[in-house]
Scaffold this motif. Structure first.
Motif, short mmCIF file in Angstrom:
data_model
loop_
_atom_site.label_atom_id
_atom_site.label_comp_id
_atom_site.label_asym_id
_atom_site.label_seq_id
_atom_site.Cartn_x
_atom_site.Cartn_y
_atom_site.Cartn_z
N GLY A 14 0.68 -1.30 0.00
CA GLY A 14 0.09 -0.09 -0.09
C GLY A 14 0.86 1.38 0.00
O GLY A 14 0.81 2.17 -0.81
N PRO A 15 1.53 1.35 0.89
CA PRO A 15 2.56 2.95 1.02
C PRO A 15 3.35 2.87 -0.02
O PRO A 15 3.54 3.86 -0.76
CB PRO A 15 3.35 2.56 2.35
CG PRO A 15 2.40 1.71 3.10
CD PRO A 15 1.67 0.72 2.37
N GLY A 16 3.95 1.62 -0.69
CA GLY A 16 4.84 1.71 -1.85
C GLY A 16 4.18 2.18 -3.15
O GLY A 16 4.79 2.98 -3.81
N ALA A 17 2.74 1.49 -3.26
CA ALA A 17 2.02 2.26 -4.34
C ALA A 17 2.00 3.62 -4.26
O ALA A 17 2.00 4.23 -5.37
CB ALA A 17 0.71 1.26 -4.45
N SER A 18 1.55 3.97 -3.10
CA SER A 18 1.45 5.55 -3.06
C SER A 18 2.54 6.25 -3.40
O SER A 18 2.65 7.18 -4.20
CB SER A 18 0.75 5.71 -1.61
OG SER A 18 0.78 7.06 -1.34
#
Length: 113
Positions: A20-24
Motif C-alpha cells: 500500500g505505502p509503496g504504491a502510494s
C-alpha cells in the motif's frame, strides 16, 4: 486451525506495510517526476508482492526488516520532532521496529509449501 494457512495469512497482512505505502510512494513520485522516489516505491511494491506470494521469503523478509530499521531512524526521528509531530513520529518509529521484528521471525520460520 491449519498452521500453514495462519502463516500465509499473517505473511500477507505484513506485506501490506509495503504494498500500500509503496504504491502510494510510486504514484506520488511519478506525478512529480521524481524517478528515484518512483523507483523506491516500485521496489517496495515488488518486495511486498514477493513476500505475499511466498517467493524468496527468507531473503525478502530480512531485507524488509533491515529497510524498516533504517527507515525508522531516517524518516521517523521523534527525538527531533516538533511537539505537534511527536506523537505521529513515535508511533511510526515503533511501528517500523515492531514490523522489523515480525519480518525477522518470518525469516526464521521453516520455509516450504
Amino acid at each position: 486451525m491449519n498452521p500453514a494457512l495462519i502463516m500465509a495469512l499473517a505473511r500477507a497482512l505484513m506485506t501490506l506495510a509495503f504494498i500500500g505505502p509503496g504504491a502510494s510512494h510510486f504514484l506520488d513520485s511519478a506525478k512529480q517526476r521524481n524517478y528515484m522516489g518512483a523507483a523506491i516505491g516500485a521496489v517496495e511494491v515488488a518486495a511486498g508482492l514477493a513476500l505475499a506470494f511466498g517467493w524468496q521469503v527468507r531473503w525478502f523478509a530480512l531485507a524488509a526488516a533491515a529497510f524498516l530499521v533504517v527507515d525508522a531512524f531516517i524518516a521517523h526521528g521523534f527525538w527531533a520532532a516538533t511537539p505537534q509531530a511527536l506523537r505521529n513520529q513515535v508511533l511510526h518509529f515503533f511501528k517500523n521496529l515492531a514490523l522489523a521484528g515480525g519480518f525477522v521471525l518470518l525469516a526464521l520460520m521453516p520455509q516450504g509449501r
